[in-house]
Every structure is written in C-alpha cells, then in structure tokens.
Design an enzyme around this catalytic site. Structure first.
Site, short mmCIF file in Angstrom:
data_model
loop_
_atom_site.label_atom_id
_atom_site.label_comp_id
_atom_site.label_asym_id
_atom_site.label_seq_id
_atom_site.Cartn_x
_atom_site.Cartn_y
_atom_site.Cartn_z
N ARG A 1 4.27 25.33 47.71
CA ARG A 1 5.08 24.11 47.74
C ARG A 1 5.12 23.49 49.13
O ARG A 1 5.10 22.27 49.29
CB ARG A 1 6.50 24.47 47.27
CG ARG A 1 7.31 23.32 46.75
CD ARG A 1 8.61 23.79 46.13
NE ARG A 1 8.42 24.54 44.91
CZ ARG A 1 8.20 23.98 43.72
NH1 ARG A 1 8.23 22.69 43.58
NH2 ARG A 1 8.00 24.73 42.65
N LEU B 1 9.89 18.79 46.22
CA LEU B 1 9.21 18.96 47.52
C LEU B 1 10.03 19.88 48.44
O LEU B 1 11.23 20.03 48.29
CB LEU B 1 8.95 17.60 48.16
CG LEU B 1 7.95 16.73 47.39
CD1 LEU B 1 7.83 15.36 48.02
CD2 LEU B 1 6.57 17.40 47.30
N ASN C 1 16.36 9.29 45.06
CA ASN C 1 15.81 9.69 43.77
C ASN C 1 16.63 9.03 42.66
O ASN C 1 17.82 8.73 42.86
CB ASN C 1 15.89 11.21 43.63
CG ASN C 1 15.27 11.71 42.34
OD1 ASN C 1 14.23 11.23 41.90
ND2 ASN C 1 15.90 12.69 41.71
N THR C 2 16.00 8.83 41.52
CA THR C 2 16.76 8.41 40.34
C THR C 2 16.63 9.50 39.29
O THR C 2 15.55 10.07 39.09
CB THR C 2 16.29 7.05 39.79
OG1 THR C 2 17.02 6.76 38.59
CG2 THR C 2 14.81 7.01 39.47
N HIS C 3 17.76 9.79 38.65
CA HIS C 3 17.79 10.89 37.69
C HIS C 3 18.40 10.40 36.38
O HIS C 3 19.45 9.73 36.39
CB HIS C 3 18.63 12.04 38.26
CG HIS C 3 18.70 13.21 37.36
ND1 HIS C 3 17.67 14.12 37.23
CD2 HIS C 3 19.67 13.64 36.50
CE1 HIS C 3 18.00 15.04 36.35
NE2 HIS C 3 19.21 14.78 35.88
C1 GRF Z 1 12.98 8.16 34.99
O1 GRF Z 1 13.85 8.29 33.91
C2 GRF Z 1 13.41 9.06 36.13
O2 GRF Z 1 14.79 9.15 36.27
C3 GRF Z 1 12.84 10.37 35.68
O3 GRF Z 1 11.54 10.04 35.21
C4 GRF Z 1 11.58 8.72 34.67
C5 GRF Z 1 10.47 7.92 35.31
O4 GRF Z 1 10.02 6.90 34.48
N1 GRF Z 1 12.88 11.36 36.72
P1 GRF Z 1 8.87 5.88 34.98
O5 GRF Z 1 7.64 6.72 35.33
O6 GRF Z 1 9.39 5.16 36.18
O7 GRF Z 1 8.63 4.98 33.82
#
Ligand code: GRF
Length: 199
Positions: free
Chosen positions: A60, A88, A102-104
C-alpha cells in the site's frame, strides 16, 4: 494550481466537478475505468496508476508513493477522491496534509466502508445520505465537511438507492470542494502576507 481527482469507477462525480467549472489539473485512476474517459473528453491529463494486487501482498505504501509521484507535476493544491477504490497510506497525507477530501455514500459515522449502500439497506434504515469529509489515514473517519440526507424508499435496491445518493453527491461534492478550495487559497494568501510582514 488546482485539484487532483482520484477515481476508480464511472466518474460521474468527476464529471460534476468538471461541469461546476472547478480547476481539475489531473485525474488518476487505480484501474481502467470510465473516469479516465471523462477526463480525456474534458482534455484533463489523466493517468492510470494500476493497482495490480488486491491480495495480502499488496504494498500500500509503494502504491501510494506511485500516486503521489503521478500527482506531483500537476500543481495540485487539493486532492479529491471521487469513488476511489484504494485506501491510500501515509505518503499522500504527508504530501497533501489536510488537503484530501472524499465523498462517501452514507451519513458517516454510520455505514463506513465499501458496501455503505448495501449496509444501510440491510440495516433497515429509513434514511441514509452522503458525506463529504476530510480524508485521514483511517478510511471514512475524517472530519465531516457536509452531509445531506437521502430517504430509503420501499422497494429500493442497492442500485436504485445508490443512484439517488449519487445524484445528491453530484451537487454537494462540487459545492463543498469549491468552499474548501477558497478557504485553502485564503489561508495561503494570509500566511504569505504574514511572511512578507515579518521581513
Ligand atoms: C460515489 O457514490 C462515491 O461516494 C463512492 O463511489 C461512487 C462514485 O461514483 N465512493 P462515480 O464513479 O463518481 O460515478
């Protein structure tokens, strides 16, 4: 100066970031994926830093160093993970301290991890959503910057629910990135002014 986007999937969040007019200077993918095509179509330099191992032998730290090296020439001031499938290691946090977002697809701290949408459904939750947060070494655990709820509907499948969450992410993530970028730039200018004053 601009944003380095890390992606592994369909790249719809990347597309939303680009459509919002945010300054993306580089896109890195860890596997062949549509996000690379989205970058190419927008004329943004894109690079595949392919992750070859998903087993125990995965190095990693070495992989993270490769990603850092790939970002280095692109004047990156903020790293935005947009569906990036590899957690990472420390070198990216050393290179971009508190500059990784990040988006979750869940309301953290509920349902961290790669199966957040399935987990919310399996738990019988009535509401889930999305979270934009600062990335730290521990996955899905950094300080929360923005959240928005998404109701779980009768008969939702993981796919239908994830699509509705992603529609919300595509608005919330670019808006949040814009704010973070403005704050970083302001802080940078203030510290530059302080250095000039101190001379
Ligand atoms: C999103 O829902 C993000 O939160 C998750 O993966 C998805 C990414 O979708 N970790 P995309 O590749 O941007 O369409």
């Amino acid at each position: 100066m601009g944003i380095g986007v890390l992606a592994s999937g369909s790249g719809t969040n990347l597309a939303a970031i680009l459509e919002a007019g945010l300054p993306v200077t580089s896109v890195i993918a860890d596997r062949p994926c549509r996000a690379l095509e989205v970058a190419a179509a927008a004329g943004v330099p894109a690079e595949l830093v392919e992750r070859r191992s998903f087993g125990l032998g995965f190095d990693r730290v070495a992989f993270t160093q490769q990603v850092v090296r790939a970002l280095a020439p692109h004047r990156v001031e903020l790293v935005a993970m947009a569906g990036f499938g590899t957690v990472l290691a420390q070198p990216i946090h050393d290179a971009y301290p508190e500059r990784i977002v990040n988006t979750h697809p869940a309301l953290l701290p509920a349902f961290p991890g790669w199966h957040a949408v399935e987990d919310a459904l399996a738990a019988g939750a009535q509401v889930t959503g999305c979270t934009v947060h600062l990335a730290t070494l521990e996955a899905d655990a950094g300080p929360i910057l923005a959240q928005q709820e998404v109701p779980i509907l009768e008969g939702d499948s993981p796919e239908s629910l994830h699509e509705r969450i992603k529609a919300v992410e595509r608005r919330l993530y670019p808006r949040t990135i814009e704010v973070v970028l403005a704050q970083l730039r302001e802080a940078g200018q203030a510290s530059m002014a302080a250095r000039v004053d101190a001379r």
